[in-house]
Scaffold this motif. Structure first.
Motif, short mmCIF file in Angstrom:
data_model
loop_
_atom_site.label_atom_id
_atom_site.label_comp_id
_atom_site.label_asym_id
_atom_site.label_seq_id
_atom_site.Cartn_x
_atom_site.Cartn_y
_atom_site.Cartn_z
N ARG A 21 10.35 21.83 -1.54
CA ARG A 21 9.67 20.82 -0.77
C ARG A 21 10.15 19.43 -1.18
O ARG A 21 10.45 19.21 -2.33
CB ARG A 21 8.15 20.92 -0.97
N THR A 22 10.19 18.57 -0.19
CA THR A 22 10.58 17.16 -0.46
C THR A 22 9.42 16.26 -0.09
O THR A 22 8.56 16.63 0.71
CB THR A 22 11.82 16.76 0.36
N VAL A 23 9.45 15.17 -0.67
CA VAL A 23 8.40 14.19 -0.39
C VAL A 23 9.03 12.87 -0.03
O VAL A 23 10.22 12.65 -0.27
CB VAL A 23 7.49 14.00 -1.63
N SER A 24 8.24 12.03 0.54
CA SER A 24 8.74 10.70 0.92
C SER A 24 8.87 9.83 -0.30
O SER A 24 8.34 10.13 -1.37
CB SER A 24 7.77 10.07 1.92
N ASP A 25 9.59 8.76 -0.11
CA ASP A 25 9.79 7.81 -1.23
C ASP A 25 8.47 7.22 -1.70
O ASP A 25 8.34 6.84 -2.84
CB ASP A 25 10.73 6.68 -0.80
N ASN A 26 7.51 7.17 -0.81
CA ASN A 26 6.24 6.54 -1.16
C ASN A 26 5.19 7.55 -1.59
O ASN A 26 4.02 7.25 -1.69
CB ASN A 26 5.68 5.73 0.02
N SER A 27 5.56 8.81 -1.80
CA SER A 27 4.60 9.83 -2.19
C SER A 27 4.10 9.57 -3.59
O SER A 27 4.79 9.02 -4.44
CB SER A 27 5.26 11.21 -2.10
N LEU A 28 2.90 10.05 -3.85
CA LEU A 28 2.32 9.88 -5.17
C LEU A 28 3.08 10.67 -6.22
O LEU A 28 3.06 10.34 -7.39
CB LEU A 28 0.85 10.31 -5.17
N PRO A 38 0.84 -1.21 0.00
CA PRO A 38 0.00 0.00 0.00
C PRO A 38 0.88 1.25 0.00
O PRO A 38 2.01 1.24 0.50
CB PRO A 38 -0.80 -0.11 1.30
N PRO A 39 0.39 2.35 -0.54
CA PRO A 39 1.20 3.60 -0.57
C PRO A 39 1.34 4.18 0.82
O PRO A 39 0.50 3.98 1.70
CB PRO A 39 0.39 4.50 -1.49
N GLY A 40 2.43 4.91 0.99
CA GLY A 40 2.64 5.58 2.27
C GLY A 40 1.86 6.87 2.37
O GLY A 40 1.10 7.25 1.47
#
Length: 588
Positions: free
Chosen positions: A293-300, A278-280
């Motif tokens: 801005r940064t996003v997580s590895d599991n971001s859309l 499942p996505p984070g």
């Protein structure tokens, strides 16, 4: 109680009654016949109903019958088919034991009845003839008596008349005597006929008619008994199939009890599980701050090139996206709002990164699934590959059994030449061996793909390369670049490009370890049974009858490693050589 004594004067009524009895019997036969037709029609309808709901072969319905509820329904359909068979048995038994038998009996009964009443009518006609003779004799006697009286009166009148001559008187006297004599003769004849008639009448009413009516009574009673027996048979035919029908119903109940809702739920999981994570959580994007801005590895909205995920031998990266998320190829591209990303995903076409993906995309457009099932999610792909491997192994076992049978037959021909020519089986034996070899290569190919999916082959060993070299037409670099790239046309299964590079480097290091190994010692010798053209990588050509050294036994994959000289070695099919291992080497 006998019809001959009690119903001596009821000939016509008995004739009507016996005809009525035959009509009743024929009516019962018609009833049973219609019952058999109903049973046949009912059985046919049940069979058609069962056939209508049977799963069609090679269709999606056949796959649905893995579930216990569907299996129970299929069992119910099969039992209904057997249930219909029992109704057919009822129809057949009623036809043979009742309809046919009673129809034959009715014909015999009609003939017997006709014979009895014909005999009765004959007796009636005889007594009527005797009565007519008696009446005729009586009337003649009566007429003669009257004539004699008139002749006597005429004689007496002539005798008293003085005017009549003596000749006329004598003539009248003679006429009177003649009439008296005729009257006496008629009387005697009448008396004789009367006695005869009385005797005939006694025999008719006390002998002939009672005998005939008794036979008719026995015939009618046999008919009644036969009807009763037929009714018992009617019930017994039904009763005989009740245990089997009960078993059918018991099997339906047993099938109903075998339904396991938990098992069906597990089958749903196995059928539709994709294997993706499942996505984070999506991080908050603060548009009030101008900072990056940064996003997580599991971001859309995660970019394809950001970070290097940890390499896993299972072919799954930590940064795997949710199946419907499109990855971004540009690692440094500034992020766009989520709505823009989603719109881009809905309107864009998938990217194909290598020749294998290109072939897969074309095959999907043409309606054909790729051979390695790479268009499916990991879990579904693993199931399909496992199923294919099992089918190939069954085919291999079948061919091996055929080969063993041909070999035994050849041995029999060698021992008994008169039974056949052993050389005639060589061609068939070679053909079967080639089929086994082709099936083994095919099985190894699918096993390699299965191992890749299950994570057992992060990098291929020398033996794996040897097996796959016979069916891979791409260069090693192309294979490594495409092995981890499983992006299907719908973008449902993708991996990081950085991981592909690391797998390729790891595979190269893994191959170098084998290049530095020392040559293996010989553990025996072998003799080539057939000529083998080793055209693929890792194989070696041999000629029939050639003797070589064995340096590695068959590990269960169908290949034996042999050596001709120090610099010339490779693999040959185990079925093409006869191996002689050294006992010391085998023990060590």
């Amino acid at each position: 109680m006998s019809w001959g004594t009690e119903l001596w004067d009821q000939f016509d009524n008995l004739e009507k009654h016996t005809q009525w009895g035959i009509d009743i019997l024929e009516k019962y036969i018609k009833f049973v016949k219609e019952r058999t037709e109903i049973e046949l029609s009912y059985a046919k309808q049940l069979r058609n109903l069962s056939k209508k709901y049977q799963p069609k072969k090679n269709s999606k319905e056949e796959e649905e019958y893995r579930y216990t509820a569907c299996k129970a329904f299929l069992s119910t359909l099969n039992e209904m088919n057997d249930y219909a068979g029992q109704h057919e048995v009822i129809s057949e038994n009623m036809t043979s034991q009742i309809t046919v038998e009673l129809t034959r009996y009715v014909q015999d009964l009609k003939q017997e009845r006709k014979s009895h009443f014909h005999e009765g009518r004959k007796a009636q006609q005889h007594i009527e003839t005797c009565w007519k003779q008696l009446e005729s004799s009586k009337r003649r006697f009566e007429r003669d008596c009257k004539e004699a009286d008139r002749a006597q009166q005429y004689f007496e009148k002539m005798d008293a008349d003085i005017n009549v001559t003596k000749a006329d008187v004598e003539k009248a006297r003679q006429q009177a005597q003649t009439r008296h004599q005729m009257a006496e003769d008629s009387k005697a004849d009448y008396s004789l006929i009367l006695q005869k008639f009385n005797q005939e009448q006694r025999e008719y009413y006390y002998t002939h008619i009672p005998t005939i009516f008794h036979k008719i009574q026995e015939m009618e009673e046999r008919r009644i008994v036969r009807v009763g027996e037929s009714m018992k048979t009617y019930a017994e035919v039904d009763r005989q199939v009740i245990p089997i029908i009960g078993k059918c119903l018991d099997e339906i109940v047993k099938a109903a009890k075998s339904i396991d809702q938990k098992n069906d739920s597990q089958l749903v999981i196995e059928a539709y599980k994709s294997g993706f994570e499942p996505p984070g959580d999506i991080e908050f994007e603060d548009y009030t701050q101008p900072m990056k801005r940064t996003v997580s590895d599991n971001s859309l909205s995660n970019s394809r090139g950001e970070g290097k995920p940890e390499l896993k031998f299972g072919g799954k990266s930590k940064g795997k996206l949710w199946p419907f998320i499109k990855k971004n190829k540009s690692p440094k591209q500034q992020k766009e709002p989520l709505s823009h990303r989603f719109n881009e995903f809905m309107t864009s076409k998938p990217k194909i990164h290598c020749f294998r993906s290109l072939k897969r995309g074309l095959s999907l457009k043409l309606g054909a699934a790729p051979e390695d099932f790479s268009n499916l999610p990991p879990e579904q792909r693993r199931k399909k590959l496992q199923q294919k491997v099992d089918e190939l192994n069954k085919d291999i076992q079948k061919e091996m059994d055929q080969r063993d049978a041909i070999t035994k037959m050849k041995d029999v021909y060698l021992k008994n030449p008169q039974m056949g020519d052993p050389a005639s089986l060589d061609h068939k034996l070679t053909e079967v061996s080639q089929n086994i070899e082709k099936l083994r290569l095919e099985a190894q190919k699918f096993e390699a793909w299965l191992a890749e999916v299950e994570g057992r082959l992060p990098a291929r060993s020398d033996q794996a390369r040897r097996q796959s070299g016979m069916y891979d037409t791409q260069s090693p670099a192309t294979v490594n670049n495409c092995a981890q790239d499983r992006e299907s046309p719908d973008g449902s299964y993708t991996e990081e490009q950085s991981q592909e590079s690391e797998v390729k480097v790891l595979a190269t290091d893994f191959d170098d370890e084998f290049d530095d190994e020392e040559p293996l010692p010989a553990i025996g010798t072998c003799k080539a049974l057939y000529t083998f053209e080793g055209q693929n990588e890792g194989t070696i050509s041999v000629v029939e009858g050639e003797t070589l050294y064995v340096i590695e036994e068959d590990k269960g994959d169908g290949w034996t490693r042999i050596r001709r000289s120090e610099d010339e070695e490779g693999y040959v099919p185990t079925s093409y050589v006869e191996v002689y291992l050294d006992k010391n080497a085998k023990d060590s």
